[in-house]
Design an enzyme around this catalytic site. Structure first.
Site, mmCIF file in Angstrom:
data_model
loop_
_atom_site.group_PDB
_atom_site.id
_atom_site.type_symbol
_atom_site.label_atom_id
_atom_site.label_comp_id
_atom_site.label_asym_id
_atom_site.label_seq_id
_atom_site.Cartn_x
_atom_site.Cartn_y
_atom_site.Cartn_z
ATOM 1 N N HIS A 198 0.657 -1.193 0.193
ATOM 2 C CA HIS A 198 -0.060 0.056 -0.083
ATOM 3 C C HIS A 198 0.784 1.301 -0.067
ATOM 4 O O HIS A 198 0.465 2.154 -0.514
ATOM 5 C CB HIS A 198 -0.816 0.033 1.206
ATOM 6 C CG HIS A 198 -2.173 -0.769 1.050
ATOM 7 N ND1 HIS A 198 -2.534 -1.981 1.801
ATOM 8 C CD2 HIS A 198 -2.962 -0.764 0.146
ATOM 9 C CE1 HIS A 198 -3.448 -2.426 1.632
ATOM 10 N NE2 HIS A 198 -3.934 -1.718 0.257
ATOM 11 N N GLU A 433 -10.602 -10.196 -19.100
ATOM 12 C CA GLU A 433 -9.872 -10.586 -17.848
ATOM 13 C C GLU A 433 -9.414 -12.158 -17.717
ATOM 14 O O GLU A 433 -8.691 -12.433 -16.793
ATOM 15 C CB GLU A 433 -10.438 -10.009 -16.699
ATOM 16 C CG GLU A 433 -10.366 -8.364 -16.832
ATOM 17 C CD GLU A 433 -11.351 -8.313 -15.438
ATOM 18 O OE1 GLU A 433 -10.838 -7.633 -14.574
ATOM 19 O OE2 GLU A 433 -12.743 -8.397 -15.455
ATOM 20 N N ASP A 457 -5.604 -9.226 -14.444
ATOM 21 C CA ASP A 457 -6.224 -10.709 -14.339
ATOM 22 C C ASP A 457 -6.038 -11.371 -15.381
ATOM 23 O O ASP A 457 -5.941 -12.848 -15.215
ATOM 24 C CB ASP A 457 -7.678 -10.249 -14.194
ATOM 25 C CG ASP A 457 -8.190 -10.215 -12.558
ATOM 26 O OD1 ASP A 457 -7.594 -10.493 -11.843
ATOM 27 O OD2 ASP A 457 -8.945 -9.153 -12.346
ATOM 28 N N CYS A 504 -7.128 -1.773 -19.979
ATOM 29 C CA CYS A 504 -6.740 -0.868 -18.609
ATOM 30 C C CYS A 504 -5.997 -1.547 -17.423
ATOM 31 O O CYS A 504 -6.094 -1.246 -16.356
ATOM 32 C CB CYS A 504 -8.125 -0.595 -18.154
ATOM 33 S SG CYS A 504 -9.386 -2.010 -17.766
HETATM 34 C C1 PEP Z 1 -7.362 -6.020 -14.471
HETATM 35 O O1 PEP Z 1 -7.546 -6.955 -13.934
HETATM 36 O O2 PEP Z 1 -6.367 -5.656 -15.162
HETATM 37 C C2 PEP Z 1 -8.122 -4.821 -14.051
HETATM 38 C C3 PEP Z 1 -7.769 -3.658 -14.830
HETATM 39 O O3 PEP Z 1 -8.908 -4.647 -13.062
HETATM 40 P P1 PEP Z 1 -8.395 -4.862 -11.627
HETATM 41 O O4 PEP Z 1 -7.089 -4.478 -11.538
HETATM 42 O O5 PEP Z 1 -9.207 -4.035 -10.819
HETATM 43 O O6 PEP Z 1 -8.726 -6.329 -11.301
HETATM 44 MG MG MG Z 2 -9.558 -7.418 -12.971
#
Ligand code: PEP
Ligand code: MG
Length: 574
Positions: A198, A433, A457, A504
């Site tokens: 964190h 994902e 993910d 993303c």
């Molecule tokens: C991902 O899985 O790449 C994503 C952007 O979602 P999170 O990191 O919130 O799981």
């Molecule tokens: Mg994710």
């Protein structure tokens, strides 16, 4: 000049004057008195008032972090408060006091055990040991009077460090980091710590150059020495030469406000990921072209009940008005996995990452939350800036899930119509994902307006490597050819359709990979705001044809090291 190696955490460089932060030096316990000489009532009262003072300080830290950094990062202080008020810990400390242990010793003993327990665990659980240490040290400072009774504030006033300080520490807690003034602190280097702790995440959100995990060698740096922190290369340079100093002093890249395109005119949207309102203005300042991922789950943490429809509507309209000319992609609730929300009473599962999470919950046990969220989103889509709204569904694995989710949106629209409430149906998309979503990208794209790849993910599921487990961190590798082929499968499925495709996951924010991602066919890249200027700059240097052939070469590789060769990159952490 000498160089120490660590793990680059915030990809920025800074140079300044070393100053050690050693709060533990002020926490030496006095000798243990004989149990019969301990005044039990006084010690119990001391413990209670120390807890009150620390609770107040934690709440202040929470509010400060929410304001400066964001709700996502501020949520950690709720966890701290949970440790402070953990009934088992309180019971054990009070029992030890009743047996004749003074309050500070009882706290040090009990928290020491808990820290050791967490340290023995893997990945993110091990990082909770830092949070426990933070609570313990705050309690001890309050009890030992090292803070003058101010609720466990650090002895060195981290909020008032002189300009140009490079802060050195064994480790920093999240609250330490949130206290720092990003204008005064030129860099951070710590002996311990990982990129996903964190504290590191908060430093990144504050854009403070940071290198973590340098090891005991960092002890050789003395207060007052000139130190350069290179958070890109993961290096700490002591007494750097003038060239290095000059390079590090250069301000971070200036924001590019305009949209960018490649040399040969292909436009690539460079958007940002946000978790709450506090991140909107800094993201806009760094020139983000919009929001590519609004993680709405952070509206749900750090409270005792879900946000109301109106609260969610306010949060979304705030994002839409901060990016009034741009697209704002809001992801529906993505809890489960490593994102628990205590009041939602998620099932206790042996493999939560392979269990009830994301859209699975929204279509089933959390259908009511999904409906409330969709009502807020459809209302927001009808506001002045609402035509930029896009909504996406997390952790999709089945075509039927998308069909059911779209049907839910239509049903909510019908309800709003019959209630006479203004609304509009925004663009709809899904996250890719999972391998299932990548293999079915054509079928998903047929039913939706866009897809956005979450590599955090996707890499975990393609590579069978828990994203939070250090022991398999090198498997959790977005540059592994299998992951690249899953990306290609997705972008190829979208090509020639009306849908667009973005990314993303963290991979999108690495400027060293921009050419590859453009070559793979991504229309949009979304990332933490700190790297938006670098990625925009990089897009402008890319030739789309050359990028396509680079991507083809990378896709022909069979190993990570071949991919690195193709990309001309030295070996780097996965
Ligand atoms: C991902 O899985 O790449 C994503 C952007 O979602 P999170 O990191 O919130 O799981
Ligand atoms: Mg994710």
């Amino acid at each position: 000049m000498r160089t120490l190696d660590g793990v680059g955490s915030t990809p920025r460089s800074g140079v300044g004057t070393a100053r050690w932060y050693r709060p533990e030096a002020d926490l030496t316990l006095p000798d243990r008195p004989a149990p019969e000489s301990v005044d039990v009532d006084t010690e119990l009262a001391r413990y209670e008032s120390a807890r009150d003072a620390v609770r107040e300080a934690l709440r202040e830290a929470r509010d400060r972090t929410a304001e400066r950094v964001g709700e996502e990062e501020a949520a950690v202080f709720e966890a701290h408060e949970g440790f402070l008020d953990d009934p088992t810990i309180i019971e054990d400390v009070e029992a030890a006091i009743r047996d004749g242990t003074p309050a500070p010793h009882a706290v040090a003993d009990r928290f020491g055990e808990a820290v050791a327990q967490f340290e023995g665990m893997e990945g993110r659980m091990a990082e909770r040991a830092d949070d426990l240490r933070d609570v313990r040290d705050r309690l001890l400072r309050a009890l030992l009077g090292a803070d003058g009774g101010e609720g466990g504030q650090a002895v060195t006033d981290l909020a008032a460090l002189p300009d140009g300080t490079v802060l050195l520490a064994e480790r920093l807690t999240p609250s330490d980091t949130a206290t720092l003034d990003p204008d005064a602190v030129a860099g951070i280097a710590t002996i311990e710590g990982g990129r996903t702790s964190h504290a590191a995440i908060i430093a990144r959100s504050l854009a403070i150059p940071a290198v973590v995990g340098v090891g005991a060698e960092l002890d050789s740096v003395a207060d007052g020495e000139t130190v350069l922190v290179d958070g890109e290369a993961g290096k700490v340079v002591v007494d750097p030469d003038e060239d290095l100093r000059a390079a590090a002093r250069e301000a971070g890249p200036e924001a590019i406000r305009d949209r960018v395109e490649t040399i040969d005119g292909r436009s690539v949207e460079v958007a940002t990921n946000v978790g709450g309102e506090a991140e909107l203005a800094p993201a806009a300042e760094r020139g983000a072209d919009g929001i590519g991922l609004f993680r709405t789950e952070f509206l749900f943490v750090d409270r005792e009940a879900p946000p109301t429809e109106d609260e969610q509507y306010e949060a979304v309209t705030a994002a839409l008005s901060a990016f009034s000319d741009d697209r704002v992609v809001v992801r529906t609730l993505d809890v489960g996995g490593d994102k628990p929300v205590p009041y939602l009473d998620l099932p206790d599962e042996p493999n939560p990452f392979l269990g009830r999470r994301g859209i699975r919950l929204s279509l089933d046990e959390h259908a009511d939350l999904f409906e409330t969220q969709l009502r807020a989103l459809l209302r927001a889509a009808a506001t002045e800036d609402g035509d930029g709204l896009a909504v996406m569904f997390p952790l999709v694995t089945r075509v039927e899930e998308v069909e059911r989710a779209v049907a839910r949106v239509e049903a909510v629209a019908d309800d709003l119509t019959s209630e006479g409430v203004d609304h509009a149906v925004p663009e709809l998309g899904a996250m890719v994902e999972t391998p299932a979503a990548a293999f079915l990208a054509d079928a998903l794209a047929e039913r939706l307006d866009f897809l956005s790849v979450g590599t955090n993910d996707l890499a975990q599921y393609v590579m069978a490597a828990d994203r939070g487990n250090d022991a398999v961190a090198d498997y959790h590798d977005p540059l592994h050819p299998a992951v690249l082929r899953a990306l290609d499968r997705t972008t190829a499925a979208v090509e020639g359709t009306d849908a667009w495709v973005g990314m993303c996951g963290e991979m999108a924010g690495d400027p060293a990979l921009t050419e590859l991602l453009v070559g793979l066919g991504f229309d949009e890249l979304s990332m933490s705001a700190v790297t938006v200027p670098d990625v925009k700059r990089r897009v402008r240097e890319v030739d789309a044809d050359a990028a396509r052939s680079l991507a083809a070469d990378a896709l022909a590789c069979e190993t990570r090291s071949e991919v690195l060769d193709v990309l001309g990159l030295d070996d780097r952490a996965a």
